[in-house]
Design an enzyme around this catalytic site. Structure first.
Site, PDB file in Angstrom:
ATOM      1  N   CYS A 183       3.759  10.034   4.585  1.00 32.00           N
ATOM      2  CA  CYS A 183       3.261   9.029   3.645  1.00 32.00           C
ATOM      3  C   CYS A 183       4.497   8.275   3.204  1.00 32.00           C
ATOM      4  O   CYS A 183       5.523   8.894   2.880  1.00 32.00           O
ATOM      5  CB  CYS A 183       2.555   9.687   2.460  1.00 32.00           C
ATOM      6  N   THR A 184       4.428   6.968   3.196  1.00 27.83           N
ATOM      7  CA  THR A 184       5.638   6.183   3.001  1.00 27.83           C
ATOM      8  C   THR A 184       6.212   6.306   1.592  1.00 27.83           C
ATOM      9  O   THR A 184       7.354   5.895   1.363  1.00 27.83           O
ATOM     10  CB  THR A 184       5.376   4.695   3.336  1.00 27.83           C
ATOM     11  N   GLU A 185       5.460   6.893   0.650  1.00 26.09           N
ATOM     12  CA  GLU A 185       6.007   7.123  -0.696  1.00 26.09           C
ATOM     13  C   GLU A 185       6.760   8.436  -0.829  1.00 26.09           C
ATOM     14  O   GLU A 185       7.541   8.612  -1.768  1.00 26.09           O
ATOM     15  CB  GLU A 185       4.879   7.106  -1.750  1.00 26.09           C
ATOM     16  N   THR A 211       2.316   1.581   5.953  1.00 25.48           N
ATOM     17  CA  THR A 211       1.667   2.747   5.374  1.00 25.48           C
ATOM     18  C   THR A 211       1.191   3.626   6.516  1.00 25.48           C
ATOM     19  O   THR A 211       0.764   3.107   7.548  1.00 25.48           O
ATOM     20  CB  THR A 211       0.465   2.360   4.492  1.00 25.48           C
ATOM     21  N   ASN A 212       1.280   4.945   6.340  1.00 23.52           N
ATOM     22  CA  ASN A 212       0.759   5.863   7.349  1.00 23.52           C
ATOM     23  C   ASN A 212      -0.763   5.902   7.342  1.00 23.52           C
ATOM     24  O   ASN A 212      -1.409   5.784   8.378  1.00 23.52           O
ATOM     25  CB  ASN A 212       1.305   7.275   7.111  1.00 23.52           C
ATOM     26  N   THR A 213      -1.343   6.066   6.153  1.00 24.34           N
ATOM     27  CA  THR A 213      -2.790   6.273   6.048  1.00 24.34           C
ATOM     28  C   THR A 213      -3.588   5.153   6.688  1.00 24.34           C
ATOM     29  O   THR A 213      -4.573   5.397   7.397  1.00 24.34           O
ATOM     30  CB  THR A 213      -3.203   6.413   4.570  1.00 24.34           C
ATOM     31  N   MET A 224       0.830  -1.210   0.000  1.00 23.54           N
ATOM     32  CA  MET A 224       0.000   0.000   0.000  1.00 23.54           C
ATOM     33  C   MET A 224       0.869   1.266   0.000  1.00 23.54           C
ATOM     34  O   MET A 224       0.870   2.016   0.946  1.00 23.54           O
ATOM     35  CB  MET A 224      -0.918  -0.015   1.235  1.00 23.54           C
TER      36      MET A 224
END
Length: 231
Positions: free
Chosen positions: A197-199, A83-85, A10
């Site tokens: 956000c991990t991206e 994932t943060n979200t 994700m």
């Protein structure tokens, strides 16, 4: 060495960063040919993203809880949601398993406190920036004031995450835009900025700005490595 459970996909781009960080951390600590003991489930992000647009958090909680149980049954000693979200549903996931869930906001908050940070900016998806599941945890547990970008900037950040970074696209113009937003947060009083956000760390990093950046992927992975190596 304990086994790290990784609930990823994700997106898979950021999950790849997690896997690298976990193994790099173990090797740095133990040397030689050591690598991390990891049990991973990678979900289909298209299914999750569709539910995010519908804001059907109950359905997402059910999916992640089911996969977390699979990770536990495979022998993991702890769980990371990569994932943060999706920490929006961390309480439901934690309730579904008997192993500890290492919360990404807690790992980040502990690092911020250790560094003496009191007022920080937060970049992430619109869910992370606008809802309280992440910001309030940092404030209530760690006493950190959290600033978020203005509405137009939040839309820009969210769009780049889903339309570019989660698609493996790194656009120089988007990097410039993110750095402008980071500078605006600095001017508003932020002592540092959380890449929540991990991206995002795929697009900007500490070499791009003098303002301290907190890469949640790296921080979360380091927390898991430390737990895995505890006696």
């Amino acid at each position: 060495m304990k086994t790290i459970g990784l609930l990823g996909g994700m997106s898979w781009e950021s999950t790849e960063s997690y896997y690298r960080a976990l193994n790099t951390g173990i090797k740095a600590s133990l040397g030689g040919l050591h690598s991390a003991r990891v049990v991973m489930v990678s979900v289909d992000f298209a299914d999750i993203e569709a539910l995010q647009r519908q804001e059907d958090w109950e359905a997402m909680a059910n999916i992640l809880a089911r996969e977390a149980r699979h990770i536990q049954m495979a022998g993991a000693d702890m769980l990371l949601i990569a994932t943060n979200t999706m920490h929006k549903v961390a309480p439901e996931v934690a309730e579904a398993i008997d192993i500890p869930l290492l919360h990404i906001a807690d790992a980040t908050g502990e690092r911020l406190v250790a560094d003496g940070m009191q007022r920080v900016g937060l970049l992430g998806t619109r869910f992370t920036m606008e809802q309280d599941f992440y910001k309030a945890r940092l404030t209530e547990r760690f006493g950190i004031e959290v600033l978020v970008p203005e509405e137009e900037q939040r839309e820009q950040i969210h769009r780049v995450i889903y339309e570019e970074l989660c698609q493996g696209r790194i656009e120089p113009s988007s990097k410039v835009g993110y750095l402008d937003i980071i500078e605006t947060l600095h001017q508003r009083g932020a002592e540092a900025v959380i890449l929540g956000c991990t991206e995002i760390a795929l697009l900007v990093n500490q070499t791009d700005t003098d303002l301290p950046l907190y890469d949640t992927t790296a921080i979360h992975a380091a927390s898991a490595v430390a737990r895995a190596l505890e006696a």
